[in-house]
Motif scaffolding. Sequence first.
Motif, PDB file in Angstrom:
ATOM      1  N   ILE A   1       0.815  -1.219   0.000  1.00  0.00           N
ATOM      2  CA  ILE A   1       0.000   0.000   0.000  1.00  0.00           C
ATOM      3  C   ILE A   1       0.846   1.266   0.000  1.00  0.00           C
ATOM      4  O   ILE A   1       0.570   2.225  -0.744  1.00  0.00           O
ATOM      5  N   ALA A   2       1.895   1.289   0.801  1.00  0.00           N
ATOM      6  CA  ALA A   2       2.709   2.506   0.931  1.00  0.00           C
ATOM      7  C   ALA A   2       3.394   2.888  -0.370  1.00  0.00           C
ATOM      8  O   ALA A   2       3.760   4.065  -0.566  1.00  0.00           O
ATOM      9  N   ASN A   3       3.572   1.938  -1.282  1.00  0.00           N
ATOM     10  CA  ASN A   3       4.314   2.204  -2.515  1.00  0.00           C
ATOM     11  C   ASN A   3       3.428   2.308  -3.754  1.00  0.00           C
ATOM     12  O   ASN A   3       3.943   2.379  -4.876  1.00  0.00           O
ATOM     13  N   LEU A   4       2.128   2.333  -3.539  1.00  0.00           N
ATOM     14  CA  LEU A   4       1.197   2.369  -4.667  1.00  0.00           C
ATOM     15  C   LEU A   4       0.540   3.741  -4.804  1.00  0.00           C
ATOM     16  O   LEU A   4       0.323   4.433  -3.804  1.00  0.00           O
ATOM     17  N   PRO A   5       0.194   4.142  -6.022  1.00  0.00           N
ATOM     18  CA  PRO A   5      -0.449   5.441  -6.214  1.00  0.00           C
ATOM     19  C   PRO A   5      -1.843   5.473  -5.613  1.00  0.00           C
ATOM     20  O   PRO A   5      -2.595   4.491  -5.704  1.00  0.00           O
ATOM     21  N   ALA A   6      -2.194   6.589  -5.010  1.00  0.00           N
ATOM     22  CA  ALA A   6      -3.527   6.770  -4.422  1.00  0.00           C
ATOM     23  C   ALA A   6      -4.472   7.277  -5.507  1.00  0.00           C
ATOM     24  O   ALA A   6      -4.974   8.406  -5.461  1.00  0.00           O
ATOM     25  N   LYS A   7      -4.708   6.426  -6.500  1.00  0.00           N
ATOM     26  CA  LYS A   7      -5.525   6.776  -7.655  1.00  0.00           C
ATOM     27  C   LYS A   7      -6.592   5.722  -7.886  1.00  0.00           C
ATOM     28  O   LYS A   7      -6.489   4.595  -7.395  1.00  0.00           O
ATOM     29  N   HIS A   8      -7.600   6.116  -8.642  1.00  0.00           N
ATOM     30  CA  HIS A   8      -8.497   5.113  -9.204  1.00  0.00           C
ATOM     31  C   HIS A   8      -7.719   4.401 -10.309  1.00  0.00           C
ATOM     32  O   HIS A   8      -6.931   5.034 -11.016  1.00  0.00           O
ATOM     33  N   PRO A   9      -7.912   3.101 -10.488  1.00  0.00           N
ATOM     34  CA  PRO A   9      -7.191   2.414 -11.565  1.00  0.00           C
ATOM     35  C   PRO A   9      -7.360   3.075 -12.931  1.00  0.00           C
ATOM     36  O   PRO A   9      -6.437   3.045 -13.745  1.00  0.00           O
ATOM     37  N   ASN A  10      -8.536   3.660 -13.183  1.00  0.00           N
ATOM     38  CA  ASN A  10      -8.734   4.280 -14.490  1.00  0.00           C
ATOM     39  C   ASN A  10      -8.067   5.648 -14.619  1.00  0.00           C
ATOM     40  O   ASN A  10      -8.092   6.260 -15.695  1.00  0.00           O
ATOM     41  N   GLU A  11      -7.455   6.122 -13.524  1.00  0.00           N
ATOM     42  CA  GLU A  11      -6.698   7.371 -13.583  1.00  0.00           C
ATOM     43  C   GLU A  11      -5.237   7.148 -13.981  1.00  0.00           C
ATOM     44  O   GLU A  11      -4.527   8.104 -14.274  1.00  0.00           O
TER      45      GLU A  11
ATOM     46  N   LEU B   1     -22.728  -1.953 -16.994  1.00  0.00           N
ATOM     47  CA  LEU B   1     -21.527  -2.113 -16.180  1.00  0.00           C
ATOM     48  C   LEU B   1     -20.767  -3.361 -16.591  1.00  0.00           C
ATOM     49  O   LEU B   1     -19.533  -3.382 -16.591  1.00  0.00           O
ATOM     50  N   PHE B   2     -21.493  -4.415 -16.961  1.00  0.00           N
ATOM     51  CA  PHE B   2     -20.879  -5.700 -17.268  1.00  0.00           C
ATOM     52  C   PHE B   2     -20.626  -5.872 -18.765  1.00  0.00           C
ATOM     53  O   PHE B   2     -20.393  -6.983 -19.227  1.00  0.00           O
ATOM     54  N   LYS B   3     -20.635  -4.768 -19.492  1.00  0.00           N
ATOM     55  CA  LYS B   3     -20.458  -4.839 -20.935  1.00  0.00           C
ATOM     56  C   LYS B   3     -19.380  -3.832 -21.366  1.00  0.00           C
ATOM     57  O   LYS B   3     -18.644  -3.319 -20.522  1.00  0.00           O
ATOM     58  N   ILE B   4     -19.273  -3.547 -22.624  1.00  0.00           N
ATOM     59  CA  ILE B   4     -18.182  -2.691 -23.097  1.00  0.00           C
ATOM     60  C   ILE B   4     -18.183  -1.320 -22.421  1.00  0.00           C
ATOM     61  O   ILE B   4     -17.123  -0.824 -22.009  1.00  0.00           O
ATOM     62  N   PRO B   5     -19.344  -0.649 -22.255  1.00  0.00           N
ATOM     63  CA  PRO B   5     -19.311   0.657 -21.576  1.00  0.00           C
ATOM     64  C   PRO B   5     -18.808   0.601 -20.145  1.00  0.00           C
ATOM     65  O   PRO B   5     -18.398   1.623 -19.594  1.00  0.00           O
ATOM     66  N   GLY B   6     -18.810  -0.595 -19.529  1.00  0.00           N
ATOM     67  CA  GLY B   6     -18.353  -0.726 -18.154  1.00  0.00           C
ATOM     68  C   GLY B   6     -16.862  -0.936 -18.002  1.00  0.00           C
ATOM     69  O   GLY B   6     -16.357  -1.022 -16.873  1.00  0.00           O
ATOM     70  N   LYS B   7     -16.139  -1.012 -19.107  1.00  0.00           N
ATOM     71  CA  LYS B   7     -14.687  -1.175 -19.005  1.00  0.00           C
ATOM     72  C   LYS B   7     -14.077   0.010 -18.262  1.00  0.00           C
ATOM     73  O   LYS B   7     -14.332   1.171 -18.596  1.00  0.00           O
ATOM     74  N   LEU B   8     -13.257  -0.305 -17.251  1.00  0.00           N
ATOM     75  CA  LEU B   8     -12.577   0.708 -16.447  1.00  0.00           C
ATOM     76  C   LEU B   8     -13.557   1.726 -15.877  1.00  0.00           C
ATOM     77  O   LEU B   8     -13.267   2.920 -15.779  1.00  0.00           O
ATOM     78  N   SER B   9     -14.724   1.226 -15.486  1.00  0.00           N
ATOM     79  CA  SER B   9     -15.736   2.066 -14.855  1.00  0.00           C
ATOM     80  C   SER B   9     -15.225   2.621 -13.531  1.00  0.00           C
ATOM     81  O   SER B   9     -14.325   2.050 -12.902  1.00  0.00           O
ATOM     82  N   ASP B  10     -15.821   3.708 -13.082  1.00  0.00           N
ATOM     83  CA  ASP B  10     -15.498   4.269 -11.767  1.00  0.00           C
ATOM     84  C   ASP B  10     -15.838   3.289 -10.640  1.00  0.00           C
ATOM     85  O   ASP B  10     -15.397   3.470  -9.515  1.00  0.00           O
ATOM     86  N   GLU B  11     -16.612   2.252 -10.951  1.00  0.00           N
ATOM     87  CA  GLU B  11     -16.980   1.261  -9.935  1.00  0.00           C
ATOM     88  C   GLU B  11     -15.916   0.178  -9.758  1.00  0.00           C
ATOM     89  O   GLU B  11     -15.863  -0.467  -8.724  1.00  0.00           O
ATOM     90  N   ASN B  12     -15.062  -0.005 -10.729  1.00  0.00           N
ATOM     91  CA  ASN B  12     -14.195  -1.180 -10.741  1.00  0.00           C
ATOM     92  C   ASN B  12     -12.845  -0.917 -10.080  1.00  0.00           C
ATOM     93  O   ASN B  12     -12.145   0.030 -10.441  1.00  0.00           O
ATOM     94  N   LEU B  13     -12.487  -1.790  -9.146  1.00  0.00           N
ATOM     95  CA  LEU B  13     -11.180  -1.716  -8.499  1.00  0.00           C
ATOM     96  C   LEU B  13     -10.176  -2.670  -9.122  1.00  0.00           C
ATOM     97  O   LEU B  13      -8.970  -2.462  -9.004  1.00  0.00           O
ATOM     98  N   LEU B  14     -10.663  -3.732  -9.745  1.00  0.00           N
ATOM     99  CA  LEU B  14      -9.776  -4.683 -10.406  1.00  0.00           C
ATOM    100  C   LEU B  14     -10.587  -5.421 -11.462  1.00  0.00           C
ATOM    101  O   LEU B  14     -11.699  -5.869 -11.192  1.00  0.00           O
ATOM    102  N   GLU B  15     -10.029  -5.525 -12.651  1.00  0.00           N
ATOM    103  CA  GLU B  15     -10.693  -6.281 -13.697  1.00  0.00           C
ATOM    104  C   GLU B  15      -9.661  -6.956 -14.587  1.00  0.00           C
ATOM    105  O   GLU B  15      -8.535  -6.470 -14.742  1.00  0.00           O
ATOM    106  N   ILE B  16     -10.037  -8.098 -15.119  1.00  0.00           N
ATOM    107  CA  ILE B  16      -9.209  -8.806 -16.080  1.00  0.00           C
ATOM    108  C   ILE B  16      -9.482  -8.176 -17.435  1.00  0.00           C
ATOM    109  O   ILE B  16     -10.589  -8.275 -17.965  1.00  0.00           O
ATOM    110  N   GLN B  17      -8.471  -7.510 -17.963  1.00  0.00           N
ATOM    111  CA  GLN B  17      -8.671  -6.709 -19.170  1.00  0.00           C
ATOM    112  C   GLN B  17      -8.413  -7.523 -20.433  1.00  0.00           C
ATOM    113  O   GLN B  17      -7.516  -8.363 -20.473  1.00  0.00           O
ATOM    114  N   THR B  18      -9.215  -7.248 -21.431  1.00  0.00           N
ATOM    115  CA  THR B  18      -9.068  -7.877 -22.740  1.00  0.00           C
ATOM    116  C   THR B  18      -9.046  -6.785 -23.799  1.00  0.00           C
ATOM    117  O   THR B  18      -9.359  -5.622 -23.512  1.00  0.00           O
TER     118      THR B  18
END
Length: 513
Positions: free
Chosen positions: A196-206, A258-275
Amino acid sequence: MKFKKYSIKLVVLGAVLFGASACHDLLDEPSENKSFTEETDYTNSEDMIKPLIGAYAEFYQRGWEDFPLISVRGDDVNAGGLGDQQDFAETDKFKYNKDYWMYNSTWQNFYADIFDAHSAIEQIDLYKEHAANKSTADQYQAEVKVLRGWLLFQVARVWGDVFITTSSDPSDLLVAELSPKAEVMQHISDQMDEAIANLPAKHPNERTDIPGGVTKYTALAIKALANLELNNFQKVADATSQIISSGKFSLEEDYYNLFKIPGKLSDENLLEIQTSDFGQGTGDLVYYEFAALGPQGWSPKVKDADGGWGFYEPSLKWIKFMLDRGEETRLETSVLFTNRGIAEIKKDPNYATLPAWISNTTPSGDVINDFSRGMFSSGKHYLPSDQLTPGRKKYGANKNMIVIRYAEILLMHAEALTEGASSSAMTADAAVNAVRDRAGLSPISGVTLEQVMDEKFAELGMEWGTRYYDMLRQGNTSALSYEGRTFSNDKAYLPYPQNQVDLLPPLAAAANN
């Protein structure tokens, strides 16, 4: 089986061992997995990101069997796939075959990636010796620790007592001791604290360097999950409070997309398997095999789009639970109905009259025809044919697989508070009602643990086995005996794969006890 295909392919420990497919024995000739450093210039710090990219690539390339095996034993989902993969269907009924290929393959897939993660950390260490900016190396290693932590978390939930690896050498497992599940979860929590101490305090999509990459909040989410398994509710509340208080996450307004293409890297997602299909109708395609989870028969809106294999269907129990709650948004999103499935629901006099919106035509206009392997399919793992990139036909191509999302954070937070933890970030009522509001349900007050668990059942159905592991953790295993299944506590964890027992003395000793 996990087939690896990337544009960036690093020569890492395990490359000879696992090759292009993870469907090989875990310890075939471990001595061959030694030298990966001889031709690498570790003084070139610009290349330090390559081991990190390799770790993400391995993480994203999940075998199709991993997800359904992890998830199938809850009362929210049934195996489906009738007439094929009988031992998968038997697993859903708590009848386990230690020789079943899927057990061995999933074990190998995860441990292969865990060893690759160790390798990436070791390589980054070599770059770090020459790097002007040591903090960049620290961040990269922290990211890999988080990915490794999630992988180990899943292995421990499925098998219970497992190996905590300490290096990239698979031969270590020949003499390693199995660690109790609680010890594994504590190890994961401690590893997340280190990261945690070495990670950016960002949303993943940022993140602009690796969009959707791991951040401080991903690590906090995995820490919360590990401590939930330990029933350490104050630590769950503390970790989820930090995520909530960051103000960087919010529930996606459109639950369906949320579970489709528009939901990719949504503000809701903390971790996703990207394709990715790279925005092209032909050529390279990095994807999860969603076809395994899709309907075997359909009439897609976009002609000639491929169908699925018919595995992994929402249970009748879950569908009726949602109907009893007056759910529409989440039920319509989560279930692809066939006419045969609708008729099966109506056989119960209590559900003889269904809401008019329940149909075998999805909101996107795809028609789900009757098929022999199941009555329903998972809508959360469905991509409408009109969201496929023109020229692409594969079922679900270019759709991401969501792993952790903010709704789960809110509900873990509420669960921890109803179990006696404290937090100033958000009340249990507020957390549950945020999720209910998005689903179109009225607010409730004085939220109880039972209500939180019902909300998790409704919100997280068909997602990563959450329901099964919740019921197991809480001792509410009577819920898992449904529709002809009988759960017993000795069936909580899968048996170690026989292939691994034959190779690894510590597993053989445990299996014989």
